[in-house]
Scaffold this motif. Structure first.
Motif, PDB file in Angstrom:
ATOM      1  N   SER A 142       0.810  -1.217   0.000  1.00 58.71           N
ATOM      2  CA  SER A 142       0.000   0.000   0.000  1.00 58.71           C
ATOM      3  C   SER A 142       0.843   1.267   0.000  1.00 58.71           C
ATOM      4  O   SER A 142       0.316   2.361  -0.236  1.00 58.71           O
ATOM      5  N   TRP A 143       2.125   1.147   0.270  1.00 56.12           N
ATOM      6  CA  TRP A 143       3.023   2.310   0.293  1.00 56.12           C
ATOM      7  C   TRP A 143       3.151   2.927  -1.095  1.00 56.12           C
ATOM      8  O   TRP A 143       3.078   4.143  -1.269  1.00 56.12           O
ATOM      9  N   GLY A 144       3.337   2.100  -2.111  1.00 51.89           N
ATOM     10  CA  GLY A 144       3.439   2.600  -3.472  1.00 51.89           C
ATOM     11  C   GLY A 144       4.841   2.915  -3.932  1.00 51.89           C
ATOM     12  O   GLY A 144       5.052   3.262  -5.092  1.00 51.89           O
ATOM     13  N   ASN A 145       5.823   2.809  -3.037  1.00 57.98           N
ATOM     14  CA  ASN A 145       7.204   3.116  -3.416  1.00 57.98           C
ATOM     15  C   ASN A 145       8.150   1.949  -3.158  1.00 57.98           C
ATOM     16  O   ASN A 145       9.361   2.140  -3.111  1.00 57.98           O
ATOM     17  N   LEU A 146       7.597   0.753  -2.964  1.00 57.54           N
ATOM     18  CA  LEU A 146       8.420  -0.443  -2.896  1.00 57.54           C
ATOM     19  C   LEU A 146       8.395  -1.119  -4.258  1.00 57.54           C
ATOM     20  O   LEU A 146       7.325  -1.406  -4.800  1.00 57.54           O
ATOM     21  N   TRP A 147       9.583  -1.366  -4.808  1.00 60.32           N
ATOM     22  CA  TRP A 147       9.694  -2.015  -6.113  1.00 60.32           C
ATOM     23  C   TRP A 147      10.542  -3.267  -5.937  1.00 60.32           C
ATOM     24  O   TRP A 147      11.768  -3.196  -5.891  1.00 60.32           O
ATOM     25  N   ALA A 148       9.858  -4.407  -5.761  1.00 64.12           N
ATOM     26  CA  ALA A 148      10.543  -5.689  -5.571  1.00 64.12           C
ATOM     27  C   ALA A 148      10.907  -6.240  -6.938  1.00 64.12           C
ATOM     28  O   ALA A 148      10.029  -6.480  -7.772  1.00 64.12           O
ATOM     29  N   MET A 149      12.188  -6.481  -7.155  1.00 65.44           N
ATOM     30  CA  MET A 149      12.680  -6.824  -8.488  1.00 65.44           C
ATOM     31  C   MET A 149      12.621  -8.319  -8.783  1.00 65.44           C
ATOM     32  O   MET A 149      13.052  -8.750  -9.851  1.00 65.44           O
ATOM     33  N   TYR A 271      23.656 -19.101  -3.476  1.00 63.44           N
ATOM     34  CA  TYR A 271      24.202 -18.618  -4.744  1.00 63.44           C
ATOM     35  C   TYR A 271      24.860 -17.254  -4.511  1.00 63.44           C
ATOM     36  O   TYR A 271      24.210 -16.304  -4.078  1.00 63.44           O
ATOM     37  N   GLY A 272      26.145 -17.162  -4.801  1.00 64.82           N
ATOM     38  CA  GLY A 272      26.817 -15.877  -4.654  1.00 64.82           C
ATOM     39  C   GLY A 272      28.314 -16.025  -4.532  1.00 64.82           C
ATOM     40  O   GLY A 272      28.828 -17.054  -4.069  1.00 64.82           O
ATOM     41  N   GLY A 308      35.394 -10.515 -16.485  1.00 62.49           N
ATOM     42  CA  GLY A 308      36.284 -11.637 -16.222  1.00 62.49           C
ATOM     43  C   GLY A 308      35.924 -12.444 -15.003  1.00 62.49           C
ATOM     44  O   GLY A 308      36.789 -13.092 -14.395  1.00 62.49           O
ATOM     45  N   MET A 309      34.672 -12.429 -14.613  1.00 66.03           N
ATOM     46  CA  MET A 309      34.207 -13.200 -13.453  1.00 66.03           C
ATOM     47  C   MET A 309      32.723 -13.467 -13.608  1.00 66.03           C
ATOM     48  O   MET A 309      32.039 -12.826 -14.407  1.00 66.03           O
ATOM     49  N   GLN A 310      32.220 -14.442 -12.834  1.00 64.83           N
ATOM     50  CA  GLN A 310      30.790 -14.691 -12.824  1.00 64.83           C
ATOM     51  C   GLN A 310      30.083 -13.625 -11.991  1.00 64.83           C
ATOM     52  O   GLN A 310      30.643 -13.075 -11.041  1.00 64.83           O
ATOM     53  N   SER A 311      28.848 -13.348 -12.351  1.00 63.57           N
ATOM     54  CA  SER A 311      28.073 -12.394 -11.563  1.00 63.57           C
ATOM     55  C   SER A 311      27.675 -13.046 -10.239  1.00 63.57           C
ATOM     56  O   SER A 311      27.759 -14.260 -10.075  1.00 63.57           O
ATOM     57  N   THR A 312      27.235 -12.230  -9.306  1.00 62.37           N
ATOM     58  CA  THR A 312      26.761 -12.747  -8.026  1.00 62.37           C
ATOM     59  C   THR A 312      25.258 -12.562  -7.925  1.00 62.37           C
ATOM     60  O   THR A 312      24.631 -11.918  -8.779  1.00 62.37           O
ATOM     61  N   ASN A 313      24.681 -13.098  -6.905  1.00 60.58           N
ATOM     62  CA  ASN A 313      23.231 -13.090  -6.719  1.00 60.58           C
ATOM     63  C   ASN A 313      22.686 -11.661  -6.689  1.00 60.58           C
ATOM     64  O   ASN A 313      23.114 -10.838  -5.891  1.00 60.58           O
ATOM     65  N   GLY A 314      21.727 -11.381  -7.576  1.00 57.84           N
ATOM     66  CA  GLY A 314      21.034 -10.095  -7.556  1.00 57.84           C
ATOM     67  C   GLY A 314      21.565  -9.047  -8.499  1.00 57.84           C
ATOM     68  O   GLY A 314      20.998  -7.947  -8.584  1.00 57.84           O
ATOM     69  N   GLU A 315      22.647  -9.331  -9.234  1.00 58.68           N
ATOM     70  CA  GLU A 315      23.229  -8.277 -10.066  1.00 58.68           C
ATOM     71  C   GLU A 315      22.335  -7.896 -11.246  1.00 58.68           C
ATOM     72  O   GLU A 315      22.240  -6.719 -11.602  1.00 58.68           O
TER      73      GLU A 315
END
Length: 715
Positions: A142-149, A271-272, A308-315
């Protein structure tokens, strides 16, 4: 093959682009330059700071270059904070007090995201988070400014179970940390989903990390290992908990043998880059599920080519958040005459359905910028996939790609990709919250009618067994039922109301004397006569109250006889085999329920009895109704499930109601003459996340003919 070719071509293009992009930024035009300050609050230890810095700074450069020909250019500037800082609450409060921040990207861990949301919501500073707990999303919708990706862990739990079944699992168990925001979603939904998916549930095992706790990780893990499960879903909340679990698992394999042990399947906690650096060889070979990038975007392959590396969780999600912040800031400037808020600019962006563009690469971003400058609203995609948010509250991205990963020779190998597209969930609103239950009990339409004497009087026992402001919903739900009964003609002398009564005058109550179960609803505390505080009596007293055995200590009782109906409504907490009472977890047991009902039956203290139970695991206690005649019971959940909350009030900081109870109220008020069969069907369909159960129908009568009006209808 085509997908692999596209990814390979993307990698080559991105490698070429990376070499060019190391040079100075492309020349900008004479358009206005807008600074956009973004606070990044993410884990910065074990080399993770390098991941976030290089990724988000690349996104900022891409945005600036993409806006070279735009009417306005946005310069995203970052401030960096460690999510694991001991004073995260202080950091959150400081950020909330800032007037120059456009947004915050942060909260990879659910508990930390809630700390940020608590502070930022008070000042309406947008938060873009990768945290996945369901309670965060629903609580702040209900806040309107939370953006869960990402979608919530409701979906992740579903994907984990589906993966175990694909591996041939006939039985599964869950281990998670107790009283933890991250683990709670798994605990809440695991039993429900195993039932829906048709796989045997051998148990949910929770542990406490407090020193000396009886529910230690090793105790819970040993029970889980020996539960007979083919696969154990591991939803640890911290890396060190996962480390302890793996060490104990290896010790138990040596003791009991591999054939006696379940295979482990980890959630996204495993994962990370920090997992690899912390656990080393201990994590070799583990498998799990984690949200990630859409493979069709080529993000993972390109990332490795560039850095030159794998990404981590959430990138992938962090990149998309930065990209959306840049777009929304530009839109605000383009439409500054309309004085668009950042929230409204974001909603226009994610609602865009004009020509779609690739995703996260600079060429695609340039096309998006051009389209926005032309007054169009393109269908946005990012590194993580479609950036399509729930249109009711704009809180949660509606589809997520999940990796089925394995750690092999110190690297993450992606075995498979899982998308939520095509899920059996009927509505993706709030990321799986509206997954409808399908395993409904059969109500016999040809059931035999039972002959009852004419109804004389109606009596009710209303009980809320919890206390404190945090448990607001239990007492308020009971008070709502109290008001319904008074409107239906019950005299107050025919109602025994048991609540702790510590809410109306609570220091946290901004409206002293006012309690509401829904926004803008009635004050359910009006003229309420409380007969007992929960702390004044014991569960064993209920038997005497129901059977009319008054005393100096129990002056208010039900004086029902064999011509009278009795209605019991119970709201509170529950654990398997018990309905909690106050601070006592094992307050009212299955044996207590059997004794109470048997005594009522033997003394002829009712004509018909209806019992409604709104607690977790309520079916594990109320199922004793099956042993008796002329009694019917509806429970919010079956014997293995938690019940679910419904309405969160950010201003009060509490859940205002439970879903089963609010559905019951709506059903009866909209159709006072509803049959018991239709009431069950409607409660079942409208109570999400648990299986509403009905007990005692065989000894009660034909539920197609029995009416709820006998208890709550106007007499």
């Amino acid at each position: 093959m085509k997908r692999l070719l596209n990814i390979a071509l993307t990698a080559i293009m991105m490698a070429m682009w990376a070499s060019c992009n190391n040079s100075a930024d492309s020349p900008q035009g004479n358009q206005p330059q807008v600074d956009c300050k973004v606070a990044v609050v993410l884990p910065m230890q074990d080399g993770l700071d390098g991941h976030w810095h290089q990724l988000l700074e690349m996104c900022s450069r891409n945005l600036k270059n993409a806006m070279a020909e735009s009417e306005v250019s946005v310069n995203v500037q970052f401030e960096w904070f460690d999510e694991f800082d001991d004073d995260l609450e202080g950091i959150a409060a400081t950020l909330a007090g800032r007037t120059d921040l456009k947004a915050v990207i942060g909260g990879l861990y659910s508990g930390d995201a809630k700390i940020l949301a608590d502070a930022l919501s008070k000042k309406n500073i947008p938060l873009f988070t990768m945290a996945t707990t369901e309670q965060l999303v629903r609580g702040y919708s209900s806040w309107g400014n939370l953006w869960a990706m990402t979608e919530t862990d409701i979906t992740q739990c579903e994907v984990l179970l589906s993966k175990a079944m694909q591996h041939g699992a006939q039985s599964v168990a869950l281990i998670a940390r107790d009283n933890n925001l991250y683990g709670q979603t798994f605990v809440d939904w695991f039993a429900f989903q195993t039932d829906e998916l048709g796989v045997k549930n051998t148990g949910t095992f929770v542990y406490d990390v407090a020193p000396g706790s009886a529910e230690s990780l090793e105790n819970a893990a040993l029970q889980a290992f020996l539960s007979g499960a083919d696969y154990l879903i591991c939803a640890n909340s911290e890396i060190d908990e996962m480390q302890a679990l793996l060490q104990f698992y290896n010790a138990c394999r040596a003791k009991y043998g591999d054939d006696s042990m379940p295979k482990l399947l980890f959630s996204d906690i495993a994962y990370g880059a920090d997992v690899l650096s912390t656990l080393g060889d201990l994590c070799e070979g583990i498998e799990g599920i984690c949200f990630g990038a859409d493979p069709e975007t080529g993000f993972e392959v390109s990332y490795e080519e560039i850095f030159g590396m794998q990404s981590t969780n959430g990138e992938a999600q962090a990149y998309d958040a930065c990209m959306l912040i840049g777009y929304a800031t530009m839109v605000q400037e383009l439409y500054r005459n309309e004085e668009l808020s950042f929230r409204d600019a974001m909603r226009k962006l994610v609602d865009g359905r004009d020509t779609g563009f690739g995703s996260w690469m600079m060429e695609d971003m340039t096309q998006v910028v051009h389209s926005l400058n032309q007054g169009q609203w393109p269908d946005l995609h990012g590194a993580s996939g479609s950036l399509d948010f729930d249109r009711k509250v704009y809180t949660n991205v509606q589809s997520t790609v999940y990796y089925n990963y394995m750690i092999y020779q110190g690297r993450y190998i992606i075995l498979d990709y899982n998308s939520t597209d095509g899920s059996k969930r009927s509505d993706a609103t709030l990321a799986g919250w509206n997954w409808r239950a399908s395993h409904m009990q059969k109500i016999d339409s040809d059931g035999i009618d039972v002959s009852y004497p004419d109804l004389h009087e109606r009596w009710a026992l209303l009980v809320a067994t919890s206390s404190t402001w945090t448990n607001y919903r239990h007492q308020v739900d009971v008070l709502y039922l109290y008001q319904m009964l008074r409107r239906a003609g019950y005299d107050d002398s025919h109602i025994v109301l048991i609540i702790e009564d510590d809410l109306a005058g609570n220091v946290k109550n901004p409206e002293p004397g006012v309690l509401r179960s829904r926004f803008g609803g009635e004050n359910v505390y009006t003229n309420a006569t409380v007969d007992y505080n929960t702390s004044q009596i014991t569960p064993s007293d209920l038997k005497d109250i129901l059977c009319g055995k008054s005393s100096d200590r129990l002056p208010h009782v039900l004086n029902a006889d064999s011509d009278d109906n009795v209605f019991i409504f119970w709201s509170g907490h529950g654990v398997p085999g018990y309905l909690c009472w106050g601070d006592s977890i094992e307050g009212f047991s299955t044996a207590d329920a059997e004794l109470m009902l048997s005594t009522l039956e033997n003394e002829g203290s009712f004509r018909k009895l209806l019992w409604m139970v709104e607690t977790c695991y309520s079916g594990s206690v109320a199922n004793v109704v099956e042993n008796h005649e002329h009694m019917l019971c509806f429970t919010a959940a079956n014997a293995q499930e938690t019940s679910k909350t419904d309405i969160f009030n950010m201003d009060l900081g509490v859940w205002m109601s439970n879903r089963f109870t609010s559905s019951l109220q709506d059903c009866v008020e909209s159709d006072p003459g509803i049959s018991m069969s239709n009431l069950y069907y409607r409660l079942f369909q409208n109570t999400v996340g648990s299986h509403v159960c009905v007990f005692g129908q065989n000894g009660f009568g034909n539920l197609y003919h029995e009416k709820m009006a006998e208890w709550i209808g106007v007499k």
